[in-house]
Design an enzyme around this catalytic site. Structure first.
Site, PDB file in Angstrom:
ATOM      1  N   GLY A  66       7.092   0.532   1.741  1.00  0.00           N
ATOM      2  CA  GLY A  66       5.711   0.872   1.446  1.00  0.00           C
ATOM      3  C   GLY A  66       5.564   1.838   0.296  1.00  0.00           C
ATOM      4  O   GLY A  66       4.575   2.567   0.214  1.00  0.00           O
ATOM      5  N   ASN A  67       6.540   1.859  -0.607  1.00  0.00           N
ATOM      6  CA  ASN A  67       6.500   2.826  -1.694  1.00  0.00           C
ATOM      7  C   ASN A  67       7.454   2.379  -2.795  1.00  0.00           C
ATOM      8  O   ASN A  67       8.311   1.512  -2.587  1.00  0.00           O
ATOM      9  CB  ASN A  67       6.927   4.205  -1.182  1.00  0.00           C
ATOM     10  CG  ASN A  67       6.359   5.342  -1.997  1.00  0.00           C
ATOM     11  OD1 ASN A  67       5.773   5.130  -3.055  1.00  0.00           O
ATOM     12  ND2 ASN A  67       6.516   6.559  -1.513  1.00  0.00           N
ATOM     13  N   HIS A 104      10.354  -1.301  -6.649  1.00  0.00           N
ATOM     14  CA  HIS A 104       9.269  -1.180  -5.676  1.00  0.00           C
ATOM     15  C   HIS A 104       9.701  -1.880  -4.387  1.00  0.00           C
ATOM     16  O   HIS A 104      10.070  -3.049  -4.395  1.00  0.00           O
ATOM     17  CB  HIS A 104       7.980  -1.816  -6.190  1.00  0.00           C
ATOM     18  CG  HIS A 104       6.867  -1.717  -5.191  1.00  0.00           C
ATOM     19  ND1 HIS A 104       6.037  -0.610  -5.115  1.00  0.00           N
ATOM     20  CD2 HIS A 104       6.475  -2.552  -4.202  1.00  0.00           C
ATOM     21  CE1 HIS A 104       5.179  -0.784  -4.129  1.00  0.00           C
ATOM     22  NE2 HIS A 104       5.420  -1.954  -3.554  1.00  0.00           N
ATOM     23  N   CYS A 105       9.657  -1.156  -3.285  1.00  0.00           N
ATOM     24  CA  CYS A 105      10.074  -1.705  -1.997  1.00  0.00           C
ATOM     25  C   CYS A 105       8.852  -1.881  -1.102  1.00  0.00           C
ATOM     26  O   CYS A 105       8.259  -0.898  -0.636  1.00  0.00           O
ATOM     27  CB  CYS A 105      11.089  -0.785  -1.322  1.00  0.00           C
ATOM     28  SG  CYS A 105      11.668  -1.409   0.278  1.00  0.00           S
ATOM     29  N   ALA A 106       8.469  -3.134  -0.884  1.00  0.00           N
ATOM     30  CA  ALA A 106       7.289  -3.417  -0.058  1.00  0.00           C
ATOM     31  C   ALA A 106       7.509  -2.979   1.385  1.00  0.00           C
ATOM     32  O   ALA A 106       6.580  -2.504   2.054  1.00  0.00           O
ATOM     33  CB  ALA A 106       6.963  -4.907  -0.118  1.00  0.00           C
TER      34      ALA A 106
END
Length: 297
Positions: free
Chosen positions: A157-158, A152-154
């Protein structure tokens, strides 16, 4: 059904906190862009050379922004309800309690589980109430299961998964190329400002320092992630799978770097740089074409 609907409506794309981090990244890129144009490109005396720099810079920026947007807006790959229903009898469990809960939910499968045998066993997600295909994982942030979930890559954003890993990788690659060029060209200006600070106005001094430090930070950050992604894609592994298999032979490797790259970027190399989907299979099934099938055991 209520639980399933709740989870299906609470993905990454609807969370303002994550969208805020994504927008912040765009703002940072915009700030560095303005600073670089003002404190380096605009100072180039030759019009022809300045034009070349601007064209090169803006082409890369457009592609970077496009890949970042596609990474954000493309669903990583959801598990199809139809596929899950078809494979309910192929679920395996880590504990007897899990199996008991599963059979309470699907009592019609009790007799089938006594006799059914199949080499491929799938896991069941009690949060999404779906059978998880091979390589699929549940994201605790998105509260969904995604196909071939990498992480998960903050900032993007996805979640990064089956359908948008190409955009994430190309974003890192192009961002590294651009920021390397920016850092390299700003080095003389940076040291000149430090050594001869009295020759620069306060605004120019701060702008040059900001531009150099920001571009260097972006460069090093993208390099670290790019090396990690390149290493794993070359072995046909995700970040999650690398924690499972370590340095062992990947059970998903197709035997060559080119084939492993095509599993993420697509088979047509001329299309790799374009911010369009790679035309991959649906991501529910993966063959075991590796050289060492024992890695699956």
């Amino acid at each position: 059904i209520t639980t399933l609907n709740m989870h299906s409506n609470r993905g990454c794309l609807g969370k303002s906190r994550i969208i805020g981090q994504h927008i912040f990244l765009h703002i940072c890129l915009l700030a560095v862009t303005i600073a670089y144009i003002k404190y380096y490109i605009s100072t180039i005396e030759t019009i022809a050379l300045r034009t070349i720099y601007l064209l090169f810079y803006f082409v890369l920026i457009i592609f970077i922004e496009a890949h970042l947007w596609k990474c954000f807006s493309t669903e990583p790959g959801k598990v199809k309800q139809e596929w899950s229903n078809e494979n309910l009898s192929r679920v395996t469990f880590s504990t007897g309690e899990e199996k008991e809960l599963f059979l309470i939910k699907y009592p019609n499968l009790v007799e089938e589980y006594k006799i059914f045998k199949n080499e491929r066993k799938y896991r069941y997600c009690f949060k999404c109430m779906l059978v998880k295909p091979e390589r699929a994982h549940h994201c605790s942030v998105c509260e969904r299961c995604y196909l071939k979930m990498d992480h998960h890559c903050a900032w993007a954003g996805n979640c990064i998964g089956h359908r948008n890993q190409k955009f994430f990788y190309m974003f890192l690659l192009l961002a590294f190329i651009l920021t390397t060029c920016m850092t390299g060209t700003m080095v003389p200006r940076f040291f000149s400002a430090l050594i001869n600070s009295d020759q620069y106005s306060q605004e120019d001094f701060v702008g040059i320092i900001f531009c150099f430090i920001s571009s260097t930070s972006f460069c090093l950050g993208s390099l670290g992630m790019l090396v990690t992604q390149s290493s794993l894609i070359g072995r046909n592994l995700t970040i999650i799978e690398s924690l499972i298999y370590g340095n062992n032979i990947s059970p998903y490797s197709k035997g060559s770097l080119a084939k492993n790259l095509s599993d993420v970027l697509g088979k047509k190399m001329r299309m790799w740089m374009l911010p369009i989907e790679a035309g991959l299979p649906d991501g529910h099934l993966y063959g075991t074409e590796c050289q060492n099938k024992k890695a699956l055991e």
